[in-house]
Write an enzyme that holds these catalytic residues in place. Structure first.
Site, mmCIF file in Angstrom:
data_model
loop_
_atom_site.group_PDB
_atom_site.id
_atom_site.type_symbol
_atom_site.label_atom_id
_atom_site.label_comp_id
_atom_site.label_asym_id
_atom_site.label_seq_id
_atom_site.Cartn_x
_atom_site.Cartn_y
_atom_site.Cartn_z
ATOM 1 N N SER A 136 0.858 -1.185 0.000
ATOM 2 C CA SER A 136 0.000 0.000 0.000
ATOM 3 C C SER A 136 0.890 1.230 0.000
ATOM 4 O O SER A 136 1.720 1.406 0.895
ATOM 5 C CB SER A 136 -0.886 -0.023 1.249
ATOM 6 N N LYS A 162 -1.297 -1.092 -4.359
ATOM 7 C CA LYS A 162 -2.456 -0.282 -3.948
ATOM 8 C C LYS A 162 -1.997 1.142 -3.773
ATOM 9 O O LYS A 162 -0.969 1.403 -3.137
ATOM 10 C CB LYS A 162 -3.014 -0.850 -2.655
ATOM 11 N N LYS A 164 -3.328 5.211 -2.757
ATOM 12 C CA LYS A 164 -4.369 5.993 -2.091
ATOM 13 C C LYS A 164 -4.873 7.063 -3.061
ATOM 14 O O LYS A 164 -4.066 7.684 -3.769
ATOM 15 C CB LYS A 164 -3.794 6.663 -0.840
ATOM 16 N N ASP A 189 -7.383 2.877 -2.961
ATOM 17 C CA ASP A 189 -8.070 2.972 -1.661
ATOM 18 C C ASP A 189 -8.393 4.439 -1.395
ATOM 19 O O ASP A 189 -7.493 5.283 -1.366
ATOM 20 C CB ASP A 189 -7.151 2.424 -0.555
ATOM 21 N N GLU A 214 -11.275 0.441 -2.989
ATOM 22 C CA GLU A 214 -11.503 0.200 -1.567
ATOM 23 C C GLU A 214 -12.149 1.415 -0.903
ATOM 24 O O GLU A 214 -11.673 2.537 -1.061
ATOM 25 C CB GLU A 214 -10.145 -0.123 -0.914
ATOM 26 N N ASP A 239 -13.690 -1.663 3.659
ATOM 27 C CA ASP A 239 -12.705 -1.698 4.752
ATOM 28 C C ASP A 239 -13.413 -1.095 5.974
ATOM 29 O O ASP A 239 -14.040 -1.825 6.765
ATOM 30 C CB ASP A 239 -11.452 -0.894 4.327
ATOM 31 N N LYS A 263 -9.579 -6.649 8.646
ATOM 32 C CA LYS A 263 -8.518 -6.231 9.574
ATOM 33 C C LYS A 263 -8.905 -6.804 10.928
ATOM 34 O O LYS A 263 -10.022 -6.550 11.405
ATOM 35 C CB LYS A 263 -8.423 -4.707 9.665
ATOM 36 N N GLY A 291 -3.923 -3.831 6.495
ATOM 37 C CA GLY A 291 -2.827 -3.500 7.402
ATOM 38 C C GLY A 291 -3.092 -2.193 8.117
ATOM 39 O O GLY A 291 -3.911 -1.376 7.672
HETATM 40 O O1 OSB Z 1 -7.082 2.003 4.719
HETATM 41 O O2 OSB Z 1 -5.999 0.213 4.523
HETATM 42 C C1 OSB Z 1 -6.104 1.354 4.984
HETATM 43 C C2 OSB Z 1 -2.898 2.404 6.768
HETATM 44 C C3 OSB Z 1 -3.434 3.018 7.875
HETATM 45 C C4 OSB Z 1 -4.797 3.076 8.023
HETATM 46 C C5 OSB Z 1 -5.638 2.555 7.053
HETATM 47 C C6 OSB Z 1 -5.105 1.939 5.933
HETATM 48 C C7 OSB Z 1 -3.706 1.891 5.776
HETATM 49 C C8 OSB Z 1 -3.037 1.311 4.635
HETATM 50 C C9 OSB Z 1 -1.646 0.761 4.808
HETATM 51 O O3 OSB Z 1 -3.513 1.289 3.527
HETATM 52 C C10 OSB Z 1 -1.680 -0.638 5.323
HETATM 53 C C11 OSB Z 1 -0.326 -1.140 5.752
HETATM 54 O O4 OSB Z 1 0.587 -1.176 4.934
HETATM 55 O O5 OSB Z 1 -0.178 -1.522 6.939
HETATM 56 MG MG MG Z 2 -8.307 0.826 3.473
#
Ligand code: OSB
Ligand code: MG
Length: 372
Positions: A136, A162, A164, A189, A214, A239, A263, A291
């Site tokens: 991510s 992925k 953002k 995401d 996402e 999510d 999660k 994550g």
């Molecule tokens: O939305 O998945 C998410 C990190 C912090 C809070 C929310 C998210 C995320 C990530 C990174 O997308 C996930 C990771 O690499 O741990």
């Molecule tokens: Mg997410």
């Protein structure tokens, strides 16, 4: 299992590079590390994934500490535990606070597996010996930076990328990535950055053949997501909206998503994560493990649950070195050609490095059953 004491440690670990989402930037990860020690002196480890501030959900490091100290640990100490599945029932009088519940439940699962002398993955019912993982990537300053980072992790072999997105930083960005990497498994995401008013923008993403988008809409919504999914070809993955088995059941029934990101912390622990996994499997909804910028302890729990068969899409469990200069487990989580080899040692399967733990601990407190 009879718990002799629980040690809570307040941890602070500096990230290698700031991680930016539609809500802002992180430079340091603050979290609670949970160690549950039984009457034989065996330790089980868990990690709270609540952040310092309540941007992702309503929980924080402080609210988690409060819930653990004042409500969850007293319930844990009330009676011995035959199986970790019992904890969701024991905690059911406490509403929500899922990340606090998952933190202690995770430590008890690790302890349970260690007492049985089997890997956590195995006691959860997982069978995979290797898991595929993706990465991510946070929001970057410019497109050139982003393309460079995508290139790096595609080259390292991560099984999907992925990125953002947020309004104004979406269609053009995805177009540019696709122009350079026409065939990579790619997803976006939004962390709830859109509303149904943005439907045309979201539909414009359909041409890029994303694996999924996402959480485009509100964190508490499954109704508008159903309306959106009916208009999109790209599968929606939920999510933030899924906190429980019941949420998953309703979202699937409404057609709000075609994929679910599980999660462990968000759903209140491994027992609930497994229930959601099983329900999704029956209903042909693939899942993957999300994550929360975890330390090695949380990462190890994510690896264990990902060994269940319906975790059929690559998750966000990157190598320790993606976030940390030095992790608190040994060996650290390694990714080779986009896969992690599932450890076969008992419990979480990695050793907690107490020296590193001490280095990152800001304060600690030990809790014991009261003597009456
Ligand atoms: O939305 O998945 C998410 C990190 C912090 C809070 C929310 C998210 C995320 C990530 C990174 O997308 C996930 C990771 O690499 O741990
Ligand atoms: Mg997410």
């Amino acid at each position: 299992m009879k718990i002799n004491r629980v040690v809570l440690r307040h941890m602070q670990m500096k990230l290698k590079a700031p991680f930016t989402t539609s809500f802002g930037s992180f430079t340091t990860k603050e979290f609670i590390l949970v160690e549950a020690i039984d009457e034989d002196g065996v330790s089980g480890w868990g990690e709270s994934v609540a952040f310092h501030s309540p941007w992702y959900n309503e929980e924080t490091v402080k609210t988690n500490w409060h819930m653990l100290e004042d409500f969850l640990l007293p319930l844990l100490f009330q009676a011995p535990i035959a199986h970790p599945d019992e904890l969701s029932g024991r905690f059911s009088g406490i509403r929500k606070n899922n990340m606090a519940k998952a933190a202690i439940e995770g430590a008890i699962w690790d302890l349970f597996a260690k007492k049985k002398n089997v890997p956590l993955s195995e006691v959860l019912g997982g069978t995979k010996k290797q898991i595929d993982v993706g990465i991510s990537i946070g929001i970057q300053k410019g497109i050139a930076d982003l393309l460079g980072i995508v290139e790096r992790y595609v080259h390292e072999g991560y099984r999907r990328i992925k990125v953002k997105i947020k309004p104004g930083c979406d269609v053009e960005v995805i177009r540019e990535i696709r122009r350079h990497f026409p065939d990579i498994p790619l997803m976006a995401d939004a962390n709830s950055a859109y509303s149904l008013k943005d439907i045309e923008r979201l539909k414009a993403l359909d041409e890029f053949e994303l694996m999924m988008i996402e959480q485009p809409l509100a964190a508490d919504d499954i109704v508008d997501h159903a309306a959106l999914q009916a208009q999109l070809n790209t599968p929606i993955c939920l999510d933030e909206s899924i906190h429980s088995y019941e949420d998953a059941r309703k979202a699937i029934e409404l057609g709000s998503c075609r994929v679910i990101n599980i999660k462990i912390g968000r759903v209140g622990g491994l027992t609930e994560a497994k229930r959601i996994h099983d329900f999704c499997q029956t209903h042909h909804i693939p899942v993957w493990c999300g994550g929360m910028l975890e330390s090695g302890v949380g990462r190890a729990h994510n690896i264990a649950i990902t060994t269940l068969s319906n975790f059929s899409l690559p998750g966000d469990t990157a190598a320790s070195s993606y976030y940390w200069e030095r992790d608190i487990i040994f060996p650290e989580v390694m990714v080779h050609n986009g896969t992690i080899t599932v450890p076969d040692n008992p419990g979480i399967g990695y050793d907690v490095d107490r020296q590193q733990v001490t280095r990152y601990t800001t304060f600690t407190k030990t809790y014991r059953p009261s003597l009456e």
